[in-house]
Structures are given as structure tokens and as C-alpha cells.
Scaffold this active site. Structure first.
Site, PDB file in Angstrom:
ATOM      1  N   SER A  67       0.696  -1.203   0.119  1.00 47.51           N
ATOM      2  CA  SER A  67      -0.064   0.041   0.011  1.00 47.51           C
ATOM      3  C   SER A  67       0.928   1.301  -0.023  1.00 47.51           C
ATOM      4  O   SER A  67       0.628   2.344  -0.691  1.00 47.51           O
ATOM      5  CB  SER A  67      -0.918   0.029   1.110  1.00 47.51           C
ATOM      6  OG  SER A  67      -1.517  -1.079   1.330  1.00 47.51           O
ATOM      7  N   THR A  68       1.919   1.279   0.727  1.00 46.73           N
ATOM      8  CA  THR A  68       2.591   2.674   0.975  1.00 46.73           C
ATOM      9  C   THR A  68       4.196   2.197   0.719  1.00 46.73           C
ATOM     10  O   THR A  68       4.445   1.092   0.733  1.00 46.73           O
ATOM     11  CB  THR A  68       2.535   3.052   2.271  1.00 46.73           C
ATOM     12  OG1 THR A  68       3.046   2.248   3.273  1.00 46.73           O
ATOM     13  CG2 THR A  68       1.154   3.263   2.742  1.00 46.73           C
TER      14      THR A  68
END
Ligand SMILES: [Zn+2]
Length: 679
Positions: free
Chosen positions: A25-26
Site C-alpha cells: 500500500s505505501t
């Protein structure tokens, strides 16, 4: 891998590619969560075990560092969906397939397509065939759970944040002028200069009620205002700078200076593509997530804060309504949007002022005035300027059109040159043939007279042909030139005539005239010193400089011409104002601002030019007022008025409150008049 899994994988699946979707996700997860990445890539071995050859396994990992809450910006996921829907995927693999899409609608769409194209799904828990009811149910549940999980995480984080905010414990940076004291209590800045600057700002606003006036006051007093740098190498440093309008309004709008704690002063909205956008839409204090008045020390109290907001609001609406008074683009200012200040290089604005029903433009450079409270940079009357620029346009439009025509001609010339080359080839061929004939003649044995004669004649013929070809070529060239130029000159003249006719048409709206000016002009730089210098830059790059005398003040312009004043002076001796008005108008004279005369104009000219009034003149001649004559004769004033109507006494209108002045009667006349009364 059990046998059931192997049953699901069929030859048709193996014929298509296997897609491995890898995502974190990040960016931080990408950097730190290496194990998860390894597990994701490890799924490749599972595909190998199920029978896919290594060259058929495609890894999609371009979505690293993208959040999963919407598919819009995830290129890799889009590609995956495309591959599946085009029936090119036999199996789709992910660490946890439900995490392929974190948004329920995206996930169900993928599931639907996989079912239609009979594409398998594989994660660490097992292998699913979405065309089987049981697997499909399970996958649907997994997707829903995944979305719920995401929601819960967000709610938990947000909830904690809001909880803290409601208690007023949510720290964060304080605006300049406030600092954290011991026990994290918010206090006024200990720096006396900073503190006093803020007190001074609020005090000045209290007195003036205008943010701009505060800016001006600081400027006049030569005061600077503090603010702290946020971020960068000078983070937290105190900087002293000129106070700007923006900063004043910001300080006035910040509730913390009133000792209030507020959270959620703005709202964010969700866009149609699923992304969250932070807007600057402000909401009133009642709708803030958290609002604690008197939470800490402040420069003003909450009541004053609200009062200030109200004042700012009023000021802004006043400003807006004033601006709406003049329609934005119908006004007569020719250089609207074109004028540039010759001193500071900023665009100049137009302000109109009205004089006797006419709108006159002024070009104003006031950017620094409104932002830093300085004096206006310069203000230039547009009355003569607009006229001069208009005349310049009319005068320049001929050469301009010529320029256009030249451009067209150039294009035509290219075509002409091509034709010319073709025509010239005729000449060249004649030249070559002549040359050949010449060489043939020179090479021949001079003894062979017959041949030599023949060749010489041949050469001569060729020479003649060459000459006629050359002549013809020249003539055609001249013809082409002349006919083109004549046609175009006509066209240019027609254009120029059209332009001046349109420009001078009184029915043409100002907007259209301005539009024409915008088409022709790039900008006009204005500077005012002893004269007004206007540098007019045309679209083509040509530059023209206009120099105009400073416009005379309106009162001087409207001054009546001296011959009119003289005429009035002479007429006053023997006529009253009404008669003078008729005489002046009959002579075709006009007042200073071009109107025909009336009684009040004549009266005001007398006052302004210091002429003796009609009354003074009559009095000097010894005429009596009504009271005086009544006393002299010894009757009531009404009787005198009656006598005037009957023509027994002579009175002249003085134009002073419709008063009449009377010629003093002789003693015989008085006796006669009295006798008449007794009768
Ligand atoms: Zn300027």
C-alpha cells in the site's frame, strides 16, 4: 497442493498466462516489509507446481506504494482486469486475493469477469474457481470482510484522533505568537516584540474595522510583523516581514488567537472517481468536530473574535457590491486588460468615474496599495489616452494590413517561384541546345564548308530560339508580378476603409471596439511623469510610442471660454438672465462642457468668473428695492407690486430670488401716484 486443486486446473487454463499481482500500500511498506514481498513473489512457485511454465507467469508490480482504497490510480490493477476480460489469463494470483481490490465494487467486478472467462484465483489459502458457486460465495465474503477491515482500521484511527481533538489534547503546530509552555500549556509568546506586534494588530483592527487599514497603519508606522517558517532547513525560525493583507485576514480568522481550540474547521469531499479531495470549504464553529472556547490564553476574547469575523464579512460584501456597480466588460475603457504599469510592470486596473452622465476611465496600478498599504503606484486618466490610441490604431491599420498582405503574397510567391522554375527550364533547355550547336560548329573541319555552313545556320537558329525563350520568360514573369500586386493593393485598401468605418460607427458597442483593440495590440505600457508616455506594442511586435500632455483637471476643462464670459458681462448691463440665455443660445454659443445655456449655468458662470451680478449692477444705477420704494412713496409694498403690474412704476428683474428693483420715481410722479390712490 491437493488433488482437488489439480482438478480445478485444466488444460484450457494452462494454455493461458498466469498473472501474479504484487502490491504494497505505501512506500514505507515497500521499503520495510520485505518479507511480505518475498511471500508474494513466492506464489510464483505455486503456479509452477500447478503446471504453468515459467515463461507464462507474468508479474504485475507497478502498483507498489499505491493505496488500495480505489482502483482509479492503480494502473497495474486496471491492466489485470483487462487481461482477464480479454480471456488471456488462466489464473490470477495474489497474497490474499481479496486484497487485489480493497473496494467492494472493484472486487465484485473482477470476480464477475473471472467467472465469465473461467479464470482461476489463487492465494495462500487455496485455489478458487469463480465459476463454481461455493468458491464464488467464499470469495465474495472475503472481499466484503476485507473492506470491513479497512473501514475498521480507518474508524479506529480517526476515532482516536477525534477523541483527542474533543479533549483539546491534539497537539500540532501553534500559529506564530503562541507557544507551548510548561506542561504543554498554550501560552502567549514570551518574546515581547512578537507579543506586542499581535496586540497592535488586533488593536488597530478594533479602531479601523478594516484589514486593509491595518496593513496601511503598519506600513506608515514602519512596522514589520513576525511569522515562523514552517519546514525546510530554517524550520521554526522567526522572520520579520512587511505585513500583508493576506496575513491580517488569516490572523483575524484564526480562533486560537482568541484562546479557542477548534478542530475540523474545513471539510473534505469525496470525488466521483472515489478519491478524497481536501477542500477549503469553511464551516461555522457550531459544525466543527471540536470547539473549546477559552481553552488557553489568547490575544482577544471569543466575543471580539466573532465581532471581527462579522466585520470582515461585511467588508467583503461591500467590496463585492461596489465592484458589481460597473459591468465588467461593457465599460468604455479601451485599454482594459491591455494596460501595463511602466513603473512596476504589473497589470493596471480600470476604475471609472462619472461626470455629468459620462463614464471616464482611469488606469490604476494599485496592486501594492491593496497588498502592502503603500501609496498607489500611478493613476492615469484614460480620457485622452483612449482617444490617442484609437487614432493610432486607425492610422496604423494600413501598414498592418499590408503586413498581412505581404504574408499572403509570400505564400503566393512560393507558388510563383515554382511556376517560374518550370518556365525557366524552357530557357535552360534552349541554352543547352545552343551550346551543343556551338560546340558542333567549332569541332567541324573548317575545310568541310558545306557542313560548316549548315552547322553555323543551326547554331544561329538555336541562338534566336534562346533569345525568344528568354524574352518570353521575362515577360511572363513581369505579368505575374503586376497582376498580383494590383489585385492585392485593392484588397488592402478595402480592408483599411472597412476598419475605419467600423471603428467610427457610433452604434458599435464598446466591447466590440475593445475586442478589435485586443486583436491588434499586445499591450500598452503606461508611465506618467511630466507627460504620459504610452508604449503601444502591436501583435506583430511593432512598437509605437505616444507622448501625451498630462490631462487637465476637469474643472479647468469645463471652464467657459473667455468670449462667452465677455458676452455675458456686456449683456448683464441691459438684460436679465432669461433674456441672456435666449441671446447666447441664439448666437450658437455653448457652455464649457458643451451644453446649451440655461439660467443656472449663466448664474454660476457669473459667480465663478467674478462678474458683478445683475442685482449689484442695478443697485449701482440707483434702483430701489421694493421696501425702499414703498417707504419713499409712503404706501404698502403690495400697492407697489400692483403698480408695477399696471405699468405705473418701472421694475427690473434682478434674478435674485425673483426680486424686482425699481427706478426711483420723481416727486411729480409720486404726487400723481398718491393722487391716484386717494381716488
Ligand atoms: Zn505600478
Amino acid at each position: 497442493m491437493n488433488s482437488e486443486a489439480h482438478q480445478k486446473v485444466q488444460a484450457e487454463h494452462l494454455a493461458r498466462n498466469a498473472f501474479l499481482y504484487v502490491r504494497q500500500s505505501t512506500l514505507r511498506q515497500v521499503r520495510e516489509n520485505l518479507e511480505s514481498s518475498q511471500r508474494q513473489y513466492g506464489l510464483r512457485d505455486r503456479a509452477l507446481a500447478l503446471g504453468w511454465p515459467i515463461q507464462q507467469i507474468v508479474v504485475i508490480d507497478c502498483d507498489q506504494g499505491q493505496s488500495g482504497s480505489s482502483a482509479v490510480e492503480r494502473e497495474g490493477f486496471q491492466r489485470l482486469v483487462t487481461e482477464v476480460s480479454m480471456n488471456r489469463a488462466g489464473i490470477v494470483m495474489g497474497l490474499e486475493v481479496s486484497r487485489l481490490a480493497r473496494n467492494s465494487s472493484d472486487w465484485h467486478r473482477l470476480l464477475e469477469i473471472c467467472g465469465l472467462t473461467r479464470t482461476l484465483l489463487l492465494d495462500e489459502d487455496g485455489l478458487y474457481d469463480p465459476s463454481h458457486f461455493n468458491d464464488r460465495l467464499l470469495l465474495g465474503l472475503k472481499g466484503t470482510m476485507s473492506e470491513v477491515e479497512l473501514h475498521l482500521i480507518r474508524a479506529r484511527l480517526r476515532g482516536g484522533l477525534l477523541q483527542k481533538a474533543r479533549r483539546g489534547d491534539l497537539g500540532g503546530r501553534l500559529p506564530t505568537g503562541l507557544v507551548y509552555g510548561p506542561a504543554a500549556r498554550v501560552e502567549l509568546d514570551q518574546d515581547r516584540q512578537v507579543q506586542e506586534s499581535f496586540h497592535h494588530l488586533f488593536k488597530t483592527f478594533r479602531h479601523t474595522g478594516s484589514a486593509l487599514a491595518v496593513v496601511k497603519a503598519f506600513r506608515q508606522e514602519g512596522l514589520r510583523f513576525p511569522h515562523r517558517v514552517w519546514g525546510g532547513p530554517r524550520d521554526g525560525e522567526l522572520v520579520w516581514a512587511d505585513l500583508s493583507y493576506y496575513r491580517v485576514t488569516w490572523v483575524l480568522a484564526c480562533p486560537r488567537y482568541a484562546g479557542a481550540y477548534g478542530f475540523g474547521r474545513t471539510r473534505s469531499v469525496k470525488l466521483p472517481n472515489g478519491l478524497v479531495k481536501r477542500t477549503k470549504k469553511k464551516v461555522p464553529p457550531e459544525e466543527w468536530y471540536a470547539f473549546i472556547p477559552n481553552a488557553h490564553a489568547g490575544y482577544i476574547n471569543w466575543e471580539e473574535y466573532q465581532e471581527n469575523q462579522k466585520k470582515l464579512q461585511q467588508n467583503s460584501t461591500q467590496y463585492r457590491s461596489q465592484r458589481q456597480c460597473t459591468p465588467p466588460r461593457e465599460g468604455p475603457a479601451l485599454l482594459q486588460g491591455l494596460a501595463i504599469c511602466g513603473r512596476c510592470g504589473r497589470r493596471m486596473q480600470v476604475q471609472y468615474h462619472e461626470r455629468r452622465g459620462h463614464l471616464y476611465p482611469d488606469y490604476v496600478c494599485g496592486a501594492t496599495a491593496s497588498r502592502y498599504g503603500q501609496k498607489q503606484c500611478q493613476r492615469i486618466s484614460g480620457r485622452n489616452l483612449d482617444r490617442a490610441v484609437g487614432e493610432l490604431l486607425l492610422e496604423t491599420v494600413n501598414p498592418l494590413n499590408l503586413e498581412v498582405a505581404v504574408a499572403i503574397e509570400r505564400e503566393v510567391e512560393v507558388r510563383l517561384e515554382q511556376a517560374d522554375r518550370l518556365r525557366y527550364q524552357v530557357v535552360e533547355r534552349a541554352q543547352q541546345e545552343t551550346e551543343l550547336a556551338r560546340r558542333r560548329y567549332l569541332r567541324v573541319d573548317p575545310d568541310n564548308r558545306l557542313v560548316a555552313d549548315q552547322l553555323e545556320a543551326d547554331w544561329n537558329a538555336k541562338l534566336r530560339e534562346l533569345r525568344s525563350a528568354q524574352e518570353q520568360y521575362e515577360q511572363q514573369k513581369q505579368n505575374a508580378r503586376v497582376s498580383l500586386n494590383a489585385a492585392q493593393r485593392e484588397k488592402i485598401l478595402a480592408l483599411a476603409a472597412d476598419f475605419s468605418a467600423v471603428w467610427n460607427n457610433p452604434n458599435l458597442p464598446n466591447r466590440e471596439r475593445k475586442r478589435m483593440a485586443h486583436l491588434l495590440l499586445e499591450d500598452v505600457t503606461l508611465q506618467k511623469d511630466q507627460t504620459v508616455v504610452a508604449q503601444v506594442r502591436f501583435k506583430g511586435g511593432a512598437l509605437r510610442t505616444l507622448e501625451l500632455p498630462l490631462p487637465l483637471p476637469f474643472c479647468v476643462l469645463s471652464r467657459t471660454r473667455p468670449e462667452v464670459v465677455e458676452a455675458i458681462d456686456a449683456l448683464l448691463e441691459s438684460h436679465d438672465y432669461r433674456e441672456i440665455v435666449d441671446i447666447l443660445n441664439a448666437r450658437g454659443l455653448r457652455s464649457g462642457d458643451g451644453r446649451s445655456f440655461n439660467v443656472s449655468i449663466v448664474g454660476s458662470i457669473c459667480v465663478k468668473s467674478g462678474l458683478k451680478t445683475r442685482r449689484q449692477r442695478l443697485r449701482e444705477k440707483g434702483l430701489l428695492t421694493l421696501k425702499e420704494i414703498a417707504k419713499r412713496i409712503g404706501v404698502k409694498t403690495l400697492r407697489v407690486i400692483q403698480w408695477r403690474h399696471e405699468g405705473r412704476v418701472i421694475g427690473y428683474r434682478s434674478n435674485y430670488r425673483n426680486e424686482y428693483l425699481y427706478v426711483e420715481p420723481t416727486s411729480e410722479q409720486i404726487t400723481l401716484l398718491k393722487r391716484a390712490t386717494i381716488r
